[in-house]
Write a protein that holds these residues in place. Structure first.
Motif, PDB file in Angstrom:
ATOM      1  N   THR A  53      27.883  57.562 -18.505  1.00 20.82           N
ATOM      2  CA  THR A  53      27.877  56.593 -19.599  1.00 20.82           C
ATOM      3  C   THR A  53      27.375  57.185 -20.915  1.00 20.82           C
ATOM      4  OG1 THR A  53      25.677  55.863 -18.885  1.00 20.82           O
ATOM      5  CG2 THR A  53      27.579  54.617 -18.063  1.00 20.82           C
ATOM      6  N   GLY A  54      26.880  58.408 -20.884  1.00 21.26           N
ATOM      7  CA  GLY A  54      26.358  59.039 -22.092  1.00 21.26           C
ATOM      8  C   GLY A  54      24.949  58.610 -22.447  1.00 21.26           C
ATOM      9  N   ILE A  55      24.316  57.838 -21.577  1.00 19.62           N
ATOM     10  CA  ILE A  55      22.925  57.459 -21.833  1.00 19.62           C
ATOM     11  C   ILE A  55      22.040  58.695 -21.797  1.00 19.62           C
ATOM     12  CG2 ILE A  55      20.973  56.109 -20.936  1.00 19.62           C
ATOM     13  CD1 ILE A  55      23.065  54.083 -19.891  1.00 19.62           C
ATOM     14  N   LEU A  56      22.370  59.610 -20.898  1.00 23.92           N
ATOM     15  CA  LEU A  56      21.719  60.925 -20.867  1.00 23.92           C
ATOM     16  C   LEU A  56      22.745  61.994 -21.192  1.00 23.92           C
ATOM     17  CD1 LEU A  56      19.400  60.975 -17.700  1.00 23.92           C
ATOM     18  CD2 LEU A  56      18.810  60.383 -20.060  1.00 23.92           C
ATOM     19  N   ALA A  57      22.271  63.083 -21.779  1.00 20.01           N
ATOM     20  CA  ALA A  57      23.139  64.237 -22.001  1.00 20.01           C
ATOM     21  C   ALA A  57      23.626  64.754 -20.654  1.00 20.01           C
ATOM     22  CB  ALA A  57      22.376  65.332 -22.749  1.00 20.01           C
ATOM     23  N   ALA A  58      24.843  65.267 -20.635  1.00 22.30           N
ATOM     24  CA  ALA A  58      25.445  65.719 -19.388  1.00 22.30           C
ATOM     25  C   ALA A  58      24.588  66.770 -18.695  1.00 22.30           C
ATOM     26  CB  ALA A  58      26.846  66.261 -19.650  1.00 22.30           C
ATOM     27  N   PRO A 211      23.467  50.619 -22.041  1.00 16.73           N
ATOM     28  CA  PRO A 211      24.864  50.341 -21.663  1.00 16.73           C
ATOM     29  C   PRO A 211      25.219  50.966 -20.312  1.00 16.73           C
ATOM     30  CG  PRO A 211      24.809  52.121 -23.265  1.00 16.73           C
ATOM     31  CD  PRO A 211      23.382  51.651 -23.120  1.00 16.73           C
ATOM     32  N   ILE A 212      24.570  50.516 -19.257  1.00 16.36           N
ATOM     33  CA  ILE A 212      24.772  51.098 -17.934  1.00 16.36           C
ATOM     34  C   ILE A 212      26.090  50.621 -17.328  1.00 16.36           C
ATOM     35  CG2 ILE A 212      22.299  51.350 -17.507  1.00 16.36           C
ATOM     36  CD1 ILE A 212      22.442  48.817 -15.800  1.00 16.36           C
ATOM     37  N   ASP A 213      26.518  51.293 -16.270  1.00 15.36           N
ATOM     38  CA  ASP A 213      27.723  50.927 -15.527  1.00 15.36           C
ATOM     39  C   ASP A 213      27.294  50.618 -14.088  1.00 15.36           C
ATOM     40  OD1 ASP A 213      30.113  50.686 -14.181  1.00 15.36           O
ATOM     41  OD2 ASP A 213      31.050  52.450 -15.113  1.00 15.36           O
ATOM     42  N   ARG A 214      26.977  49.364 -13.832  1.00 13.64           N
ATOM     43  CA  ARG A 214      26.471  48.991 -12.511  1.00 13.64           C
ATOM     44  C   ARG A 214      27.543  49.127 -11.439  1.00 13.64           C
ATOM     45  NH1 ARG A 214      23.685  43.635 -11.685  1.00 13.64           N
ATOM     46  NH2 ARG A 214      22.965  44.790  -9.840  1.00 13.64           N
ATOM     47  N   ALA A 215      28.792  48.914 -11.816  1.00 10.41           N
ATOM     48  CA  ALA A 215      29.873  49.039 -10.830  1.00 10.41           C
ATOM     49  C   ALA A 215      29.974  50.477 -10.337  1.00 10.41           C
ATOM     50  CB  ALA A 215      31.191  48.580 -11.447  1.00 10.41           C
ATOM     51  N   LEU A 216      29.782  51.433 -11.247  1.00 15.19           N
ATOM     52  CA  LEU A 216      29.836  52.835 -10.845  1.00 15.19           C
ATOM     53  C   LEU A 216      28.704  53.163  -9.878  1.00 15.19           C
ATOM     54  CD1 LEU A 216      30.878  55.724 -11.011  1.00 15.19           C
ATOM     55  CD2 LEU A 216      29.525  56.022 -13.114  1.00 15.19           C
ATOM     56  N   THR A 217      27.507  52.712 -10.188  1.00 16.71           N
ATOM     57  CA  THR A 217      26.372  52.975  -9.302  1.00 16.71           C
ATOM     58  C   THR A 217      26.615  52.373  -7.922  1.00 16.71           C
ATOM     59  OG1 THR A 217      24.933  52.850 -11.248  1.00 16.71           O
ATOM     60  CG2 THR A 217      23.879  52.831  -9.092  1.00 16.71           C
ATOM     61  N   ALA A 218      27.104  51.145  -7.901  1.00 16.97           N
ATOM     62  CA  ALA A 218      27.390  50.493  -6.620  1.00 16.97           C
ATOM     63  C   ALA A 218      28.424  51.287  -5.829  1.00 16.97           C
ATOM     64  CB  ALA A 218      27.875  49.064  -6.859  1.00 16.97           C
ATOM     65  N   GLN A 219      29.450  51.743  -6.507  1.00 16.06           N
ATOM     66  CA  GLN A 219      30.507  52.511  -5.841  1.00 16.06           C
ATOM     67  C   GLN A 219      29.962  53.818  -5.270  1.00 16.06           C
ATOM     68  OE1 GLN A 219      33.677  53.637  -8.463  1.00 16.06           O
ATOM     69  NE2 GLN A 219      34.870  54.655  -6.874  1.00 16.06           N
ATOM     70  N   LEU A 220      29.151  54.507  -6.039  1.00 16.56           N
ATOM     71  CA  LEU A 220      28.602  55.789  -5.586  1.00 16.56           C
ATOM     72  C   LEU A 220      27.731  55.628  -4.344  1.00 16.56           C
ATOM     73  CD1 LEU A 220      27.642  57.357  -9.049  1.00 16.56           C
ATOM     74  CD2 LEU A 220      29.468  58.119  -7.504  1.00 16.56           C
ATOM     75  N   LEU A 221      27.109  54.473  -4.197  1.00 12.03           N
ATOM     76  CA  LEU A 221      26.216  54.236  -3.060  1.00 12.03           C
ATOM     77  C   LEU A 221      26.893  53.490  -1.909  1.00 12.03           C
ATOM     78  CD1 LEU A 221      22.976  53.319  -5.032  1.00 12.03           C
ATOM     79  CD2 LEU A 221      23.409  55.406  -3.710  1.00 12.03           C
ATOM     80  N   GLY A 222      28.189  53.243  -2.041  1.00 14.28           N
ATOM     81  CA  GLY A 222      28.912  52.595  -0.956  1.00 14.28           C
ATOM     82  C   GLY A 222      28.700  51.104  -0.858  1.00 14.28           C
ATOM     83  N   PHE A 223      28.214  50.485  -1.925  1.00  8.95           N
ATOM     84  CA  PHE A 223      28.091  49.028  -1.948  1.00  8.95           C
ATOM     85  C   PHE A 223      29.423  48.404  -2.352  1.00  8.95           C
ATOM     86  CE2 PHE A 223      23.538  50.128  -2.669  1.00  8.95           C
ATOM     87  CZ  PHE A 223      22.979  49.374  -1.651  1.00  8.95           C
ATOM     88  N   ASP A 224      29.596  47.133  -1.994  1.00  6.76           N
ATOM     89  CA  ASP A 224      30.837  46.443  -2.344  1.00  6.76           C
ATOM     90  C   ASP A 224      30.905  46.119  -3.832  1.00  6.76           C
ATOM     91  OD1 ASP A 224      31.654  46.488   0.309  1.00  6.76           O
ATOM     92  OD2 ASP A 224      30.770  44.535   0.752  1.00  6.76           O
ATOM     93  N   ALA A 225      29.763  45.812  -4.438  1.00  8.51           N
ATOM     94  CA  ALA A 225      29.721  45.422  -5.841  1.00  8.51           C
ATOM     95  C   ALA A 225      28.249  45.342  -6.262  1.00  8.51           C
ATOM     96  CB  ALA A 225      30.393  44.061  -6.047  1.00  8.51           C
ATOM     97  N   PRO A 226      27.978  45.216  -7.563  1.00  8.43           N
ATOM     98  CA  PRO A 226      26.601  44.955  -7.988  1.00  8.43           C
ATOM     99  C   PRO A 226      26.183  43.537  -7.612  1.00  8.43           C
ATOM    100  CG  PRO A 226      27.948  45.814  -9.807  1.00  8.43           C
ATOM    101  CD  PRO A 226      28.887  45.419  -8.715  1.00  8.43           C
ATOM    102  N   THR A 227      24.886  43.326  -7.484  1.00  5.98           N
ATOM    103  CA  THR A 227      24.362  41.974  -7.317  1.00  5.98           C
ATOM    104  C   THR A 227      24.603  41.167  -8.595  1.00  5.98           C
ATOM    105  OG1 THR A 227      22.203  42.833  -7.978  1.00  5.98           O
ATOM    106  CG2 THR A 227      22.609  42.572  -5.620  1.00  5.98           C
ATOM    107  N   ALA A 228      24.581  39.846  -8.468  1.00  8.37           N
ATOM    108  CA  ALA A 228      25.030  38.986  -9.565  1.00  8.37           C
ATOM    109  C   ALA A 228      23.927  38.516 -10.496  1.00  8.37           C
ATOM    110  CB  ALA A 228      25.757  37.762  -8.992  1.00  8.37           C
ATOM    111  N   ASN A 229      22.672  38.521 -10.043  1.00  4.11           N
ATOM    112  CA  ASN A 229      21.600  37.949 -10.839  1.00  4.11           C
ATOM    113  C   ASN A 229      20.387  38.859 -10.751  1.00  4.11           C
ATOM    114  OD1 ASN A 229      18.983  36.179 -10.970  1.00  4.11           O
ATOM    115  ND2 ASN A 229      20.550  34.934 -11.982  1.00  4.11           N
TER     116      ASN A 229
END
Length: 466
Positions: A53-58, A211-229
């Motif tokens: 996401t560019g929050i940290l330098a590569a 500006p995080i990408d929660r869907a990406l994190t969930a995918q990388l960890l094998g979760f179905d999706a991010p939590t909703a709340n």
């Protein structure tokens, strides 16, 4: 006495370190170090997301990923160090990472809190525990199915109130436990499906402005999706209770089978002989062969039930969001998992090796006028007698057989006719235990043919699970 140094994680707010007792009650590293693989996995996914996401330098994100991977390899070989000053496994990972890669390690905690970090690591651990139990349950079910198929024609007494009720087949009895195990697998799978959402990105309780990408994190960890709340994400322990409830039900099933082994191995029953590997002796009575493994499994079920109850009571009055009470959520699951794991292994070993005493089982099955219901059913089917009247006549036949000192099949035609003329040809009724079980062909019944059908169906269900 007050400590002289502040905690490196939150010490900026405080001028003095914690009291020694506070440090002791606050630290969880002695037990939560079991989460180290899951914490590192979550941290690697978080670092990758920060880089994407560019929050940290590569280069910083890459340094974090490589450092965490190296730390995992080190701990895999050497074990996890315990430093009470670091409180928990999460701070230990960050501190040891800093020792390896320097100040860039401090960037790892960007856009997350220990609250969502802990929730994520714990879910990953529970998911792995569920997968391990499900695999063990499938293996155990196969053992029981194989034994049931081999004993499809073996006659044994069926009990109600621990009194001989009707003859059944041993295969049918064992398949009853297969049904229980299949439900246990379903419960664990349902618990896994409900937990498989990723809390990471919820931060402390309100989410984050990065500006995080929660869907990406969930995918990388094998979760179905991010939590909703985000509030629910950091304070939810339903997944832990789901696990403990499934573990409790499974343990209760194991306990019932263990209790039967204890009874069956006793001299009054004499239905089974447990091998030496699953028995112990007495310190004073040389003749004893004690079913200690089965008794311990029975005892473990009570402990697992207590652990489930304990966590439920802990959670019952907590306001949103996170409270430190939740630090006590892990030890119950760790202990329950260990107990269930060894219980499953012990029961699988015993049931694979146990010797069934078939002649003794048949002898007891034929006692107690266990085919009286078959005589009543015959009167209904062959003579059109209403069942309540048939029940009464069968009871009179039992009384006559008891007085004569014979079984129902031993009553002569004259003796039966003296009770009621319609019983004169009751010799054609299925009054032997073999005829009785063979007649029970209804779906789910005890007849050998029905047992073999149940065996085939259970194997198909296990294949579908795989």
């Amino acid at each position: 006495m007050t400590g002289s140094t502040t905690n490196r994680a939150w010490g900026g707010r405080f001028t003095e370190g914690p009291d020694a007792v506070m440090a002791r009650i606050n630290a969880s590293i002695p037990f939560d170090k079991r989460l180290w693989r899951h914490d590192i996995a979550g941290s690697i996914a978080h670092a990758r997301m920060l880089g994407e996401t560019g929050i940290l330098a590569a280069e910083d994100a890459q340094a974090l990923v490589e450092g965490l991977s190296a730390l995992a390899a080190k701990w895999e070989a050497e074990g996890v160090p315990e430093d009470p000053a670091l409180e928990d496994i999460h701070m230990t990972v960050e501190a040891k990472l800093a020792e390896m890669i320097g100040p860039v390690a401090g960037r790892l905690h960007t856009a997350r809190s220990r609250n969502d970090q802990v929730a994520t690591s714990f879910r990953l651990w529970v998911r792995d525990a569920i997968d391990g139990h499900a695999q063990a349950l499938v293996a155990f079910a196969h053992i029981l199915i194989d034994r049931a198929e081999a004993e499809a024609q073996t006659i044994m007494p069926g009990f109600t109130h621990l009194q001989v009720a009707q003859p059944v087949t041993l295969g049918h009895h064992l398949m009853a436990y297969v049904e229980m195990l299949l439900r246990d697998i379903d419960r664990f799978r349902a618990a896994r499906a409900r937990l498989n959402f990723c809390p990471l990105g919820s931060a402390a309780l309100a989410g984050t402005g990065f500006p995080i990408d929660r869907a990406l994190t969930a995918q990388l960890l094998g979760f179905d999706a991010p939590t909703a709340n985000s509030l629910d994400s950091v304070s939810d322990r339903d997944f832990a209770l789901d696990y403990l409830m499934a573990a409790t039900q499974c343990a209760l099933h194991l306990s019932r089978l263990a209790e039967e082994l204890v009874l069956w191995a006793s001299q009054p029953f004499g239905f089974v002989t447990l091998p030496d590997a699953w028995s112990t002796g007495s310190s004073i009575m040389p003749q004893k062969r004690n079913p200690d493994a089965a008794e311990l499994v029975r005892g473990h079920s009570g402990r697992i039930l207590g652990l489930m109850t304990g966590l439920a009571v802990t959670m019952k009055g907590l306001p949103l969001a996170y409270s430190k009470d939740m630090q006590d959520d892990k030890e119950p699951l760790f202990e329950a998992s260990d107990l269930l794991e060894v219980s499953l292994a012990a029961m699988a070993g015993m049931m694979a090796d146990v010797t069934f005493m078939r002649e003794r089982m048949r002898e007891v099955a034929a006692s107690g006028f266990s085919t009286a219901t078959d005589l009543a059913d015959w009167l209904v089917q062959a003579k059109g007698v209403p069942f309540r009247e048939a029940h009464h006549l069968a009871g009179r036949a039992v009384r006559a057989a008891e007085a004569a000192g014979v079984g129902l099949a031993g009553l002569s035609a004259d003796a039966l006719a003296a009770i009621d003329p319609r019983l004169a040809d009751a010799g054609s009724a299925p009054l032997s235990v073999e005829a009785s079980v063979a007649s029970r062909l209804s779906q789910g019944g005890t007849a050998p043919a029905a047992v073999r059908e149940a065996v085939a169906a259970a194997r198909r269900r296990l294949e579908a699970l795989a």
